[in-house]
Design a protein around this motif. Structure first.
Motif, PDB file in Angstrom:
ATOM      1  N   SER A 176       6.118  -7.086  -1.857  1.00 32.21           N
ATOM      2  CA  SER A 176       5.224  -5.960  -2.119  1.00 32.21           C
ATOM      3  C   SER A 176       3.736  -6.315  -2.003  1.00 32.21           C
ATOM      4  CB  SER A 176       5.519  -5.370  -3.501  1.00 32.21           C
ATOM      5  OG  SER A 176       5.370  -6.345  -4.511  1.00 32.21           O
ATOM      6  N   PRO A 177       3.285  -7.532  -2.386  1.00 25.35           N
ATOM      7  CA  PRO A 177       1.863  -7.838  -2.153  1.00 25.35           C
ATOM      8  C   PRO A 177       1.457  -7.762  -0.685  1.00 25.35           C
ATOM      9  CG  PRO A 177       2.790  -9.396  -3.715  1.00 25.35           C
ATOM     10  CD  PRO A 177       3.930  -8.600  -3.170  1.00 25.35           C
ATOM     11  N   VAL A 178       2.325  -8.242   0.199  1.00 24.39           N
ATOM     12  CA  VAL A 178       2.025  -8.170   1.636  1.00 24.39           C
ATOM     13  C   VAL A 178       2.018  -6.722   2.102  1.00 24.39           C
ATOM     14  CG1 VAL A 178       2.780  -8.854   3.942  1.00 24.39           C
ATOM     15  CG2 VAL A 178       3.008 -10.445   2.025  1.00 24.39           C
ATOM     16  N   VAL A 179       2.992  -5.947   1.649  1.00 25.58           N
ATOM     17  CA  VAL A 179       3.073  -4.541   2.052  1.00 25.58           C
ATOM     18  C   VAL A 179       1.853  -3.773   1.550  1.00 25.58           C
ATOM     19  CG1 VAL A 179       4.422  -2.425   1.857  1.00 25.58           C
ATOM     20  CG2 VAL A 179       5.588  -4.623   2.112  1.00 25.58           C
ATOM     21  N   LEU A 180       1.467  -4.007   0.292  1.00 23.49           N
ATOM     22  CA  LEU A 180       0.298  -3.326  -0.248  1.00 23.49           C
ATOM     23  C   LEU A 180      -0.966  -3.713   0.509  1.00 23.49           C
ATOM     24  CD1 LEU A 180       0.979  -3.526  -4.096  1.00 23.49           C
ATOM     25  CD2 LEU A 180       1.061  -1.495  -2.652  1.00 23.49           C
ATOM     26  N   TYR A 181      -1.077  -4.976   0.880  1.00 22.33           N
ATOM     27  CA  TYR A 181      -2.247  -5.404   1.663  1.00 22.33           C
ATOM     28  C   TYR A 181      -2.282  -4.703   3.015  1.00 22.33           C
ATOM     29  CZ  TYR A 181      -5.286  -8.161   4.624  1.00 22.33           C
ATOM     30  OH  TYR A 181      -6.258  -8.530   5.511  1.00 22.33           O
ATOM     31  N   GLU A 182      -1.139  -4.579   3.671  1.00 19.38           N
ATOM     32  CA  GLU A 182      -1.099  -3.912   4.968  1.00 19.38           C
ATOM     33  C   GLU A 182      -1.472  -2.437   4.834  1.00 19.38           C
ATOM     34  OE1 GLU A 182      -0.740  -5.332   7.887  1.00 19.38           O
ATOM     35  OE2 GLU A 182      -0.535  -7.288   6.924  1.00 19.38           O
ATOM     36  N   VAL A 183      -1.011  -1.802   3.779  1.00 20.92           N
ATOM     37  CA  VAL A 183      -1.391  -0.403   3.537  1.00 20.92           C
ATOM     38  C   VAL A 183      -2.888  -0.301   3.289  1.00 20.92           C
ATOM     39  CG1 VAL A 183      -1.092   1.559   1.982  1.00 20.92           C
ATOM     40  CG2 VAL A 183       0.894   0.220   2.679  1.00 20.92           C
ATOM     41  N   TRP A 184      -3.405  -1.209   2.468  1.00 21.67           N
ATOM     42  CA  TRP A 184      -4.831  -1.238   2.174  1.00 21.67           C
ATOM     43  C   TRP A 184      -5.653  -1.459   3.443  1.00 21.67           C
ATOM     44  CZ3 TRP A 184      -8.648  -0.555  -1.333  1.00 21.67           C
ATOM     45  CH2 TRP A 184      -9.842  -1.232  -1.133  1.00 21.67           C
ATOM     46  N   ALA A 185      -5.259  -2.423   4.253  1.00 21.41           N
ATOM     47  CA  ALA A 185      -6.008  -2.732   5.466  1.00 21.41           C
ATOM     48  C   ALA A 185      -5.972  -1.584   6.468  1.00 21.41           C
ATOM     49  CB  ALA A 185      -5.460  -4.005   6.112  1.00 21.41           C
ATOM     50  N   PHE A 186      -4.926  -0.776   6.424  1.00 15.17           N
ATOM     51  CA  PHE A 186      -4.830   0.337   7.374  1.00 15.17           C
ATOM     52  C   PHE A 186      -5.710   1.514   6.967  1.00 15.17           C
ATOM     53  CE2 PHE A 186      -2.748   4.297   8.796  1.00 15.17           C
ATOM     54  CZ  PHE A 186      -2.834   4.099  10.168  1.00 15.17           C
ATOM     55  N   ILE A 187      -5.767   1.818   5.662  1.00 16.63           N
ATOM     56  CA  ILE A 187      -6.490   3.017   5.242  1.00 16.63           C
ATOM     57  C   ILE A 187      -7.937   2.756   4.880  1.00 16.63           C
ATOM     58  CG2 ILE A 187      -4.353   4.048   4.399  1.00 16.63           C
ATOM     59  CD1 ILE A 187      -5.243   3.416   1.563  1.00 16.63           C
ATOM     60  N   VAL A 188      -8.299   1.494   4.582  1.00 18.33           N
ATOM     61  CA  VAL A 188      -9.653   1.238   4.094  1.00 18.33           C
ATOM     62  C   VAL A 188     -10.742   1.525   5.134  1.00 18.33           C
ATOM     63  CG1 VAL A 188      -9.778  -1.221   4.701  1.00 18.33           C
ATOM     64  CG2 VAL A 188     -10.998  -0.371   2.681  1.00 18.33           C
ATOM     65  N   PRO A 189     -10.522   1.363   6.447  1.00 24.74           N
ATOM     66  CA  PRO A 189     -11.608   1.690   7.383  1.00 24.74           C
ATOM     67  C   PRO A 189     -11.996   3.162   7.367  1.00 24.74           C
ATOM     68  CG  PRO A 189     -10.001   0.266   8.441  1.00 24.74           C
ATOM     69  CD  PRO A 189      -9.396   0.719   7.158  1.00 24.74           C
ATOM     70  N   ALA A 190     -11.084   4.042   6.954  1.00 30.06           N
ATOM     71  CA  ALA A 190     -11.378   5.474   6.937  1.00 30.06           C
ATOM     72  C   ALA A 190     -12.035   5.928   5.641  1.00 30.06           C
ATOM     73  CB  ALA A 190     -10.101   6.263   7.170  1.00 30.06           C
ATOM     74  N   LEU A 191     -12.240   5.022   4.699  1.00 24.92           N
ATOM     75  CA  LEU A 191     -12.793   5.391   3.405  1.00 24.92           C
ATOM     76  C   LEU A 191     -14.283   5.105   3.337  1.00 24.92           C
ATOM     77  CD1 LEU A 191     -10.001   3.976   1.054  1.00 24.92           C
ATOM     78  CD2 LEU A 191     -10.236   6.301   1.925  1.00 24.92           C
ATOM     79  N   LEU A 192     -14.949   5.880   2.510  1.00 27.57           N
ATOM     80  CA  LEU A 192     -16.347   5.603   2.227  1.00 27.57           C
ATOM     81  C   LEU A 192     -16.456   4.420   1.271  1.00 27.57           C
ATOM     82  CD1 LEU A 192     -17.575   9.277   1.707  1.00 27.57           C
ATOM     83  CD2 LEU A 192     -17.744   7.903   3.790  1.00 27.57           C
TER      84      LEU A 192
END
Length: 244
Positions: free
Chosen positions: A85-101
């Motif tokens: 789950s830490p790897v999966v959460l990191y991948e989710v984070w890395a995917f959505i963070v560029p679209a965030l302010l």
């Protein structure tokens, strides 16, 4: 759709594909190790039930030749998802963070951290508090003419469902805090809605737990405690109305 708008879409889809592959590989690698410990993990999940069983019936049964194999397979997969789950959460984070302010990024990381913390708290509460009391009550129906013969697969599905239910229900204060921070609701409105929250807690307790009063109450009471804790968080950290 012109070519310039198609390229970013294809780029995002390619990145999503790569991150899904990395997440699946992480689960697969973890499964190689967790499957070898699946029997020990199943015994750990079985521990709250064993003291409630009669002495001569402290065992699990299986009704099909392949049931133990598939049960341990499911245990290994569930443990692999947890370990990776830490790897999966990191991948989710890395995917959505560029679209965030920048402001949204500052909020998202603490939300993820406390969400994982609350989920873990719900799982621990269910395992160490709810299960021993609920299983003891449920096994009290057994007698000289009624003996329990429990299936491996049914028990695993049952306990995983309850662990997920408690973990999800423990997200209540975090959801309330987020709603108050973005201005959708306030501590005063949450306080006015406490009767509806109590009704929902009882309904969730009836739906997500076995059909007995003890386990339903043991889920409904923590939900209400978390609800009032969420009111306190919303009061302290919620979005404040500007004075005229």
């Amino acid at each position: 759709m012109n070519e310039s708008s198609e390229m970013p879409l294809l780029s995002h889809l390619g990145e999503l594909r790569r991150r899904l592959i990395v997440s699946l590989l992480a689960v697969a690698v973890a499964f190689v190790f967790t499957y070898s410990f699946s029997e020990a993990i199943y015994s750990f999940l079985l521990a709250p039930l064993i003291p409630a069983l009669p002495d001569e019936h402290r065992f699990m049964a299986f009704t099909g030749l392949v049931e133990p194999f598939f049960t341990y397979l499911k245990v290994g997969v569930a443990a692999a998802v947890l370990v990776s789950s830490p790897v999966v959460l990191y991948e989710v984070w890395a995917f959505i963070v560029p679209a965030l302010l920048e402001k949204e990024r500052r909020y998202l990381l603490p939300v993820i951290f406390f969400s994982v913390l609350l989920f873990s708290g719900g799982v621990f509460f269910a395992y160490y508090v709810v299960f021993p009391a609920a299983f003891k009550y449920l096994m009290s129906y057994s007698g000289p003419e009624l003996r329990p013969v429990l299936s491996m697969t049914e028990y695993f599905s049952f306990i995983i469902k309850l662990l997920l239910a408690f973990g999800i229900c423990f997200q209540v204060p975090l959801v309330m805090l987020v709603l108050s921070r973005i201005g959708i609701a306030s501590a005063r409105s949450f306080l006015r809605w406490w009767r509806y929250a109590l009704l929902l807690a009882v309904v969730f307790g009836a739906v997500l737990t076995p059909p007995d009063v003890i386990s339903q109450v043991l889920l409904a009471l923590p939900i209400m405690g978390l609800y009032f804790f969420g009111i306190i968080l919303a009061w302290i950290f919620g979005k404040k109305k500007k004075s005229k």
